[in-house]
Design a protein around this motif. Structure first.
Motif, PDB file in Angstrom:
ATOM      1  N   LEU A   1      -5.073   9.708   5.128  1.00 16.82           N
ATOM      2  CA  LEU A   1      -4.550  10.548   4.057  1.00 16.82           C
ATOM      3  C   LEU A   1      -5.715  11.347   3.496  1.00 16.82           C
ATOM      4  O   LEU A   1      -6.866  10.901   3.549  1.00 16.82           O
ATOM      5  CB  LEU A   1      -3.939   9.706   2.940  1.00 16.82           C
TER       6      LEU A   1
ATOM      7  N   GLY B   1       3.173  10.520   8.320  1.00 19.64           N
ATOM      8  CA  GLY B   1       1.965  10.175   9.064  1.00 19.64           C
ATOM      9  C   GLY B   1       1.513   8.746   8.869  1.00 19.64           C
ATOM     10  O   GLY B   1       0.674   8.267   9.613  1.00 19.64           O
ATOM     11  N   THR B   2       2.058   8.054   7.873  1.00 19.83           N
ATOM     12  CA  THR B   2       1.598   6.686   7.633  1.00 19.83           C
ATOM     13  C   THR B   2       2.385   5.654   8.442  1.00 19.83           C
ATOM     14  O   THR B   2       1.894   4.554   8.681  1.00 19.83           O
ATOM     15  CB  THR B   2       1.713   6.303   6.138  1.00 19.83           C
ATOM     16  N   LEU B   3       3.598   6.002   8.853  1.00 15.60           N
ATOM     17  CA  LEU B   3       4.443   5.076   9.612  1.00 15.60           C
ATOM     18  C   LEU B   3       4.486   5.439  11.085  1.00 15.60           C
ATOM     19  O   LEU B   3       4.578   4.570  11.949  1.00 15.60           O
ATOM     20  CB  LEU B   3       5.875   5.105   9.073  1.00 15.60           C
TER      21      LEU B   3
ATOM     22  N   ARG C   1       3.201   3.857  14.416  1.00 14.29           N
ATOM     23  CA  ARG C   1       1.788   3.496  14.407  1.00 14.29           C
ATOM     24  C   ARG C   1       1.637   2.059  14.902  1.00 14.29           C
ATOM     25  O   ARG C   1       2.477   1.202  14.613  1.00 14.29           O
ATOM     26  CB  ARG C   1       1.193   3.634  12.992  1.00 14.29           C
TER      27      ARG C   1
ATOM     28  N   PHE D   1       0.072  -0.636  14.147  1.00 10.04           N
ATOM     29  CA  PHE D   1       0.060  -1.803  13.261  1.00 10.04           C
ATOM     30  C   PHE D   1       1.230  -1.792  12.278  1.00 10.04           C
ATOM     31  O   PHE D   1       1.211  -2.487  11.272  1.00 10.04           O
ATOM     32  CB  PHE D   1      -1.253  -1.888  12.481  1.00 10.04           C
ATOM     33  N   VAL D   2       2.224  -0.970  12.547  1.00 10.40           N
ATOM     34  CA  VAL D   2       3.412  -0.934  11.693  1.00 10.40           C
ATOM     35  C   VAL D   2       4.570  -1.551  12.468  1.00 10.40           C
ATOM     36  O   VAL D   2       4.743  -1.287  13.670  1.00 10.40           O
ATOM     37  CB  VAL D   2       3.743   0.514  11.277  1.00 10.40           C
TER      38      VAL D   2
ATOM     39  N   HIS E   1       0.825  -1.210   0.000  1.00 11.24           N
ATOM     40  CA  HIS E   1       0.000   0.000   0.000  1.00 11.24           C
ATOM     41  C   HIS E   1       0.862   1.265   0.000  1.00 11.24           C
ATOM     42  O   HIS E   1       0.507   2.268  -0.624  1.00 11.24           O
ATOM     43  CB  HIS E   1      -0.912   0.026   1.230  1.00 11.24           C
ATOM     44  N   LEU E   2       1.977   1.211   0.704  1.00 10.49           N
ATOM     45  CA  LEU E   2       2.810   2.417   0.768  1.00 10.49           C
ATOM     46  C   LEU E   2       3.670   2.568  -0.483  1.00 10.49           C
ATOM     47  O   LEU E   2       4.012   3.686  -0.869  1.00 10.49           O
ATOM     48  CB  LEU E   2       3.665   2.394   2.034  1.00 10.49           C
TER      49      LEU E   2
ATOM     50  N   LYS F   1     -12.764  -0.705   0.150  1.00 11.50           N
ATOM     51  CA  LYS F   1     -11.525  -1.103  -0.513  1.00 11.50           C
ATOM     52  C   LYS F   1     -11.188  -0.229  -1.708  1.00 11.50           C
ATOM     53  O   LYS F   1     -10.615  -0.715  -2.684  1.00 11.50           O
ATOM     54  CB  LYS F   1     -11.627  -2.570  -0.960  1.00 11.50           C
TER      55      LYS F   1
ATOM     56  N   PRO G   1      -1.850  13.395  -2.844  1.00  8.06           N
ATOM     57  CA  PRO G   1      -2.039  13.487  -1.398  1.00  8.06           C
ATOM     58  C   PRO G   1      -1.742  14.890  -0.880  1.00  8.06           C
ATOM     59  O   PRO G   1      -0.769  15.520  -1.297  1.00  8.06           O
ATOM     60  CB  PRO G   1      -1.054  12.465  -0.831  1.00  8.06           C
TER      61      PRO G   1
ATOM     62  N   GLN H   1       2.634  12.110  13.400  1.00  8.99           N
ATOM     63  CA  GLN H   1       3.367  13.290  12.960  1.00  8.99           C
ATOM     64  C   GLN H   1       3.857  14.133  14.120  1.00  8.99           C
ATOM     65  O   GLN H   1       4.920  14.748  14.034  1.00  8.99           O
ATOM     66  CB  GLN H   1       2.486  14.145  12.049  1.00  8.99           C
TER      67      GLN H   1
ATOM     68  N   SER I   1      -6.655   3.840   6.640  1.00  7.94           N
ATOM     69  CA  SER I   1      -6.288   2.449   6.852  1.00  7.94           C
ATOM     70  C   SER I   1      -5.975   2.275   8.319  1.00  7.94           C
ATOM     71  O   SER I   1      -5.381   3.153   8.942  1.00  7.94           O
ATOM     72  CB  SER I   1      -5.057   2.122   5.993  1.00  7.94           C
ATOM     73  N   GLY I   2      -6.376   1.143   8.860  1.00  4.71           N
ATOM     74  CA  GLY I   2      -6.027   0.859  10.244  1.00  4.71           C
ATOM     75  C   GLY I   2      -4.531   0.709  10.446  1.00  4.71           C
ATOM     76  O   GLY I   2      -4.026   0.901  11.548  1.00  4.71           O
ATOM     77  N   TRP I   3      -3.810   0.385   9.381  1.00  5.23           N
ATOM     78  CA  TRP I   3      -2.362   0.227   9.480  1.00  5.23           C
ATOM     79  C   TRP I   3      -1.653   1.573   9.341  1.00  5.23           C
ATOM     80  O   TRP I   3      -0.775   1.907  10.125  1.00  5.23           O
ATOM     81  CB  TRP I   3      -1.862  -0.703   8.368  1.00  5.23           C
ATOM     82  N   PHE I   4      -2.028   2.313   8.308  1.00  5.36           N
ATOM     83  CA  PHE I   4      -1.204   3.445   7.898  1.00  5.36           C
ATOM     84  C   PHE I   4      -1.873   4.801   8.104  1.00  5.36           C
ATOM     85  O   PHE I   4      -1.351   5.820   7.660  1.00  5.36           O
ATOM     86  CB  PHE I   4      -0.787   3.274   6.431  1.00  5.36           C
ATOM     87  N   GLY I   5      -3.039   4.811   8.744  1.00  2.64           N
ATOM     88  CA  GLY I   5      -3.618   6.070   9.161  1.00  2.64           C
ATOM     89  C   GLY I   5      -4.396   6.799   8.080  1.00  2.64           C
ATOM     90  O   GLY I   5      -4.933   6.199   7.147  1.00  2.64           O
TER      91      GLY I   5
ATOM     92  N   PRO J   1      -6.786   1.513  -4.362  1.00  2.07           N
ATOM     93  CA  PRO J   1      -7.288   0.158  -4.078  1.00  2.07           C
ATOM     94  C   PRO J   1      -6.767  -0.385  -2.760  1.00  2.07           C
ATOM     95  O   PRO J   1      -5.590  -0.240  -2.429  1.00  2.07           O
ATOM     96  CB  PRO J   1      -6.763  -0.660  -5.268  1.00  2.07           C
ATOM     97  N   GLY J   2      -7.675  -1.006  -2.022  1.00  2.00           N
ATOM     98  CA  GLY J   2      -7.317  -1.612  -0.752  1.00  2.00           C
ATOM     99  C   GLY J   2      -7.481  -0.697   0.438  1.00  2.00           C
ATOM    100  O   GLY J   2      -7.447  -1.157   1.579  1.00  2.00           O
ATOM    101  N   TRP J   3      -7.656   0.599   0.202  1.00  2.00           N
ATOM    102  CA  TRP J   3      -7.813   1.555   1.305  1.00  2.00           C
ATOM    103  C   TRP J   3      -9.301   1.830   1.550  1.00  2.00           C
ATOM    104  O   TRP J   3     -10.099   1.791   0.625  1.00  2.00           O
ATOM    105  CB  TRP J   3      -7.128   2.879   0.978  1.00  2.00           C
TER     106      TRP J   3
ATOM    107  N   ASN K   1      -2.300  15.784   5.961  1.00  2.00           N
ATOM    108  CA  ASN K   1      -3.021  14.771   6.731  1.00  2.00           C
ATOM    109  C   ASN K   1      -2.747  14.896   8.223  1.00  2.00           C
ATOM    110  O   ASN K   1      -2.886  13.923   8.953  1.00  2.00           O
ATOM    111  CB  ASN K   1      -2.669  13.369   6.243  1.00  2.00           C
TER     112      ASN K   1
END
Lengths: 98, 371
Positions: B63, A46-48, A57, A59-60, A9-10, B12, B76, A51, B57-61, B34-36, B79
């Protein structure tokens, strides 16, 4: 040169295929790698990690050299194999369904 | 040539469905991201090709994505949703204090006049505003800090600010609704707020007619008559004729008054739509039949709209942001289901047909009417 492997995803978000390669100035720590990663790919901010607090995070996870470094100090030196680019630094989304 | 663009958020990914004014043939683009989880996508009334999307996303927060070309490409944006000051606590499900924690953006509401201004309703409940095209976000903290915040509690889906209504006749007036705190209004562009829940009755809280604590699911208004509000509450369909100062029930002959979305016809301010579901413990439509209910009398008298909708073995739900209307001459109506269907009617609900049948579970549906 540091090699970083991102979860799918990233990679999509950062528009990269395969590994990310980064130059890190100074001691190669998890914090330095993540700082360089976010500087090179601002869309990952912000995704890992949070911020404001810079906390990982929940789940990382961060792995390298078959070790889980998620709970290690962010300022501890990474293994030489990561610092020299022999082994990648792995960013992992925690195993879960969905 | 006129047309419509339907913006669909799913568990998703996002999908953009477009058609000309006949609304007979559809082009489907996606999945975007896709997937988010895409809780919501909304277009600017002032610049229709400016779209904002909440990607999480529960994993990556969280955006926030922005498109300036009607959804063909996305970028993007900012955020960081930082609560103003020390966030403090609200009530947890068991009544104990729980720290305010940002989880996701549920709803994006672009300004009626400025493409760069957009509001975001978030979980844990707060209202944010960006005035630079979603690059940076500032909390309108007068809402969370007006006094009752520590007593707010989450609904089953989380403590979310899910409804933001901008009054087209008064730029300073904003409505917001929170599950499970209730409805709130600002008359000074979001600086100060007060609860507007007089007349609501909720059995799940210690004081059924308390000033706050009501699980409001959705509020709708018609732009020509913004002082009239329609509300789908956890149970009960409600109406206010005085900008939320007082509410009265208009559930009337509905088979159940539990539901999530509520919408108003684009050209008939007294024509209202709801999608009743069985109950708070059975989040699917009654009797295996997907029925949209329409009142042409501003409530109380409701008729089931069924032509073209599944009438057997159907057990889907329609979430609070998953019903919308277009403003073509013959008003179009759109609902997205937990089963991944998006149904459209081009005749105000009399007849329906699916645009798509097999998307991931639909979280939100918005429609843009294009000139």
């Amino acid at each position: 040169m540091i090699r970083v492997v991102l979860p799918a995803h990233l990679r999509s978000l950062a528009h990269v295929n395969g590994e990310v390669r980064l130059d890190v100035d100074g001691p190669v720590t998890q914090r330095a790698v993540l700082d360089a990663l976010e500087a090179g790919f601002p869309m990952l901010v912000g995704t890992l990690r949070d911020q404001a607090t810079k906390q990982r995070r929940p789940f990382v996870r961060f792995y390298a050299c078959e070790e889980d470094l998620s709970h290690e100090s962010m300022d501890a030196p990474l293994p030489d194999a990561v610092a020299t680019g022999t082994e990648p630094y792995l960013v992992i989304g925690a195993m879960a369904g969905g | 040539m006129t047309g419509v663009r339907v913006l669909v958020g799913t568990r998703k990914g996002a999908f953009v469905l477009t058609s000309d004014g006949t609304r007979e043939r559809w082009d489907v683009s996606g999945p975007h991201f896709p997937g988010w989880e895409i809780y919501h996508i909304a277009g600017s009334p002032a610049e229709p090709n400016r779209l904002y999307a909440s990607q999480s996303s529960g994993w990556f927060g969280q955006l926030i994505q922005r498109s300036d070309d009607g959804g063909k490409s996305w970028e993007p944006k900012g955020n960081q949703f930082a609560y103003d000051g020390e966030p403090g606590t609200h009530q947890w499900y068991d009544g104990t204090p729980h720290p305010w924690e940002f989880a996701r953006v549920w709803h994006l509401e672009p300004s009626l006049s400025d493409p760069d201004t957009v509001y975001a309703g978030v979980e844990d409940a707060a209202l944010f505003r960006s005035t630079d095209g979603a690059q940076t976000w500032q909390e309108l903290s007068g809402l969370r800090q007006h006094g009752s915040g520590p007593s707010w509690q989450p609904g089953a889906g989380g403590m979310c600010l899910h409804t933001i209504l901008l009054d087209p006749s008064d730029p300073a007036r904003i409505y917001a609704a929170i599950s499970a705190a209730g409805a709130f209004r600002s008359d000074d562009s979001g600086t100060t707020w007060r609860p507007i829940n007089q007349g609501l009755q909720s059995e799940g809280i210690p004081d059924p007619d308390a000033e706050v604590g009501h699980c409001v699911h959705r509020i709708a208004m018609h732009p020509s008559r913004p002082e009239v509000l329609f509300m789908q509450k956890h149970w009960d369909v409600m109406r206010s004729d005085d900008a939320g100062e007082n509410w009265h029930e208009i559930s009337g002959n509905l088979p159940t008054d539990f539901g999530f979305p509520i919408a108003v016809h684009a050209h008939e301010p007294d024509t209202v739509y709801v999608v009743p579901i069985t109950s708070d413990s059975h989040h699917f439509v009654m009797d295996g039949k997907l029925r949209v209910y329409r009142s042409r009398t501003g409530g109380n008298e409701w008729e089931a709209l069924t032509a073209g909708l599944p009438q057997q073995d159907c057990y889907v739900n329609v979430l609070r942001d998953a019903m919308a209307v277009d403003s073509l001459d013959s008003c179009g109506l759109y609902v997205g289901t937990s089963g991944g269907q998006v149904y459209a009617s081009s005749d105000a609900g009399d007849n329906w047909a699916p645009i798509v049948r097999d998307l991931p579970p639909v979280l939100s549906v918005e429609v843009q009417t294009l000139a």
